[in-house]
Design an enzyme around this catalytic site. Structure first.
Site, PDB file in Angstrom:
ATOM      1  N   CYS A  12       1.028  -1.262   0.163  1.00 49.77           N
ATOM      2  CA  CYS A  12       0.067   0.023   0.044  1.00 49.77           C
ATOM      3  C   CYS A  12       0.829   1.349   0.011  1.00 49.77           C
ATOM      4  CB  CYS A  12      -0.918   0.032   1.326  1.00 49.77           C
ATOM      5  SG  CYS A  12      -2.566   0.700   0.705  1.00 49.77           S
ATOM      6  N   HIS A  38      -3.541  -5.143   0.643  1.00 46.52           N
ATOM      7  CA  HIS A  38      -3.080  -5.690   1.684  1.00 46.52           C
ATOM      8  C   HIS A  38      -3.042  -7.234   1.717  1.00 46.52           C
ATOM      9  CE1 HIS A  38      -2.771  -1.931   4.075  1.00 46.52           C
ATOM     10  NE2 HIS A  38      -3.888  -1.685   3.199  1.00 46.52           N
ATOM     11  N   GLU A  89      -1.553  -9.057   3.465  1.00 44.08           N
ATOM     12  CA  GLU A  89      -1.294  -9.641   5.086  1.00 44.08           C
ATOM     13  C   GLU A  89      -2.615  -9.950   5.538  1.00 44.08           C
ATOM     14  OE1 GLU A  89      -1.070  -6.343   4.001  1.00 44.08           O
ATOM     15  OE2 GLU A  89      -1.128  -5.167   5.629  1.00 44.08           O
TER      16      GLU A  89
END
Ligand code: GLN
Length: 544
Positions: free
Chosen positions: A395, A521, A523
């Site tokens: 990001c 994202h 993650e």
């Protein structure tokens, strides 16, 4: 097969509810205990979800600084939520949604909106019954729709706090309404060890249970966090003073990784005790083969890499929770121990960047907001690009890599994001058109899952092994397509594009060993069972 039939025969409308409360101190790990219990129940064939009730007045944690409550986790349906939902997904491998995280702010907002509409016309609107009714409605909502056999609801905060009282009262009422076979309370407390006297102390637990009893709730199960194993004497004492069966006093001893907790809870028979109390059948003990295999790989690494995590909230490890957990998952797959070095982006300057980053086998530049520490992140991206060090920018991390490339390769001297410089002549990162008129800060970003089409034969294509993906977003600014051709021509290639909006989602540098920036994202969607391919492949590149 037998188990499958017996579960189907259960009245699915008859959802069972488990509440997890905490006492003595905060940060005892209610989220991990809830996730571990859910994992065990799931392994026994039940479909389980976990909900978190947070007692603060923010409508969601999206407007909170990560220093307050750690990372803001984002669900596929675009909810900005508490980081515990990340644990739920990482343990269960099942997506959560907006309904899985409720705050006091959201409850009050609903009730006040209804009041303005005239829904309570003529009535005084009060905490009891209106707020508690809304809390109960939100809890039952998660259990409706025949999706789950069991709903675990974690109550944030500590029993006795003024702000969690309405939640505790709602739990009391639900226990009474649903009956003891459909609803139980697990209370998590701390048993401190006093080294001066060499003793474990149960008094705080007794007091905490008393506080719950004052609110009308008798917990069925106690989970005691402790540094040292509890003797049977201590368990007996706690059972007697807290009106809990002796086998329902469970110990949760400190372990080296949170992923070991489900196995410890299995040994303590937490799942069996829960099922018995909820009058649900317990199949034979689940083997948890995949889980054990993951732990074995995690604990027996064959490789070692040092990765630099460059961010501006590094003092608080919880601020990058999903990223550090993703490294644990991807490290285990690669049988690689990862030393994740937190580096403050504000510390990185021209004169020390080489010294700070020289030992790193890979570099990740973290997401973030605002201009603090940006130049350090840009220098980091430059260092990784010029030194052929595997680089993953997430990001804001991707945006910094784009700015760096524009300044130093394209020679756009004052290239920037308009988040940091409105007047730049080269706004390579700019606000989306639809964001320009938005003034409210809460819940107004590009949030949740968006499609991305990946260019064939790109590094991203190799990493994902496919050309269409959905990833979660949380940002306002975007790669500015005005500069698309210049970037591509000069070696930073947009390799992932959103098919509806044409926005750039992934950039890479084909001439580099491994250099990827993602506007989304990854993650948030890495789990134990499904480690995220970007992290897995990044680590592989770092080992090579
Ligand atoms: N501040 C940037 C934006 O809003 C990046 C956000 C992030 O890293 N999540 O676009």
């Amino acid at each position: 097969m037998l188990l499958y039939i017996s579960l189907n025969l259960l009245d699915l409308a008859n959802v069972k509810y488990i509440f997890v409360t905490g006492g003595v101190t905060s940060s005892l790990g209610k989220g991990i205990i809830s996730s571990s219990l859910a994992k065990l129940l799931q392994a026994r064939g039940y479909s389980v979800t976990i909900q978190k009730l947070d007692p603060y007045i923010n409508v969601d944690p999206g407007t909170l600084n990560p220093y307050e409550h750690g990372e803001c986790y984002v669900t596929l349906d675009g909810a900005e939520t508490d980081l515990d939902l990340g644990h739920y997904e990482r343990f269960l491998n099942v997506p959560t949604s907006q309904a899985n995280n409720i705050t006091t702010g959201r409850i009050y907002q609903t009730v006040i909106n209804k009041e303005r509409k005239g829904d309570y016309l003529g009535k005084t609107v009060q905490v009891i019954p209106h707020i508690t009714d809304e809390i109960k409605r939100r809890i039952k909502l998660v259990g409706s729709g025949n999706k789950f056999n069991i709903v675990i609801t974690e109550i944030g905060g500590t029993v006795g706090d003024i702000e969690s009282l309405p939640y505790i009262e709602a739990v009391r009422q639900l226990k009474w309404e649903l009956g003891s076979r459909n609803c139980i309370v697990i209370h998590l407390t701390l048993v401190p060890y006093l080294s001066a006297s060499g003793e474990l102390k149960t008094k705080p637990t007794q007091h905490s249970v008393k506080t719950l009893l004052e609110a009308g709730i008798q917990p069925e199960i106690l989970v005691l966090r402790t540094e040292k194993s509890l003797s049977s004497d201590i368990r007996r004492k706690v059972a007697l003073f807290c009106n809990v069966e002796e086998n329902a006093v469970i110990e949760s001893v400190d372990v080296s990784t949170i992923y070991e907790v489900p196995l410890r809870m299995l040994e303590e028979k937490l799942d069996q005790i829960v099922l018995k109390k909820l009058a649900l059948p317990a199949s034979k003990e689940p083997p948890l083969t995949e889980w054990r295999d993951f732990l074995k790989r995690l604990k027996n690494p064959k490789h070692f890499v040092r990765i630099g995590l460059v961010g501006k909230y590094v003092e608080l490890p919880d601020a990058y929770k999903s990223i550090s957990e993703s490294f644990i998952h991807s490290g285990a797959v690669n049988e690689c121990e990862i030393d994740l070095v937190n580096i403050h982006s504000e510390d990185i300057m021209n004169e020390n960047v080489n010294a700070i980053l020289s030992g790193m086998k890979g570099i990740l530049v973290a997401p973030g907001f605002g201009s603090r520490g940006i130049e350090g992140k840009i220098l980091t991206a430059k260092y990784a690009r010029e030194n052929n060090i595997p680089f993953l920018g997430i990001c804001l991390g991707m945006q910094c890599a784009v700015i760096e490339f524009a300044r130093n390769v394209l020679h756009f001297d004052d290239a920037d994001s308009t988040e940091f410089n409105h007047k730049t002549r080269f706004p390579v990162i700019d606000l989306m058109e639809e964001q320009k008129s938005i003034t409210d800060m809460g819940g107004t970003m590009r949030l949740g899952g968006y499609k991305c089409v990946i260019a064939k034969n790109s590094l991203a294509n190799k990493v994902y092994g496919k050309t269409e993906i959905v990833e979660r977003h949380r940002h306002r600014y975007e790669f500015n397509n005005r500069f698309y051709d210049e970037f591509k021509k000069n070696g930073m290639v947009p390799s992932g594009i959103n098919p509806e909006s044409n926005l750039v989602e992934i950039i890479e540098i084909p001439a580099h060993k491994w250099f990827i920036g993602v506007q989304f994202h990854p993650e948030y969607s890495s789990t134990v069972v499904n480690p995220h391919p970007l992290f897995v492949n990044f680590i592989k590149a770092c080992i090579d």
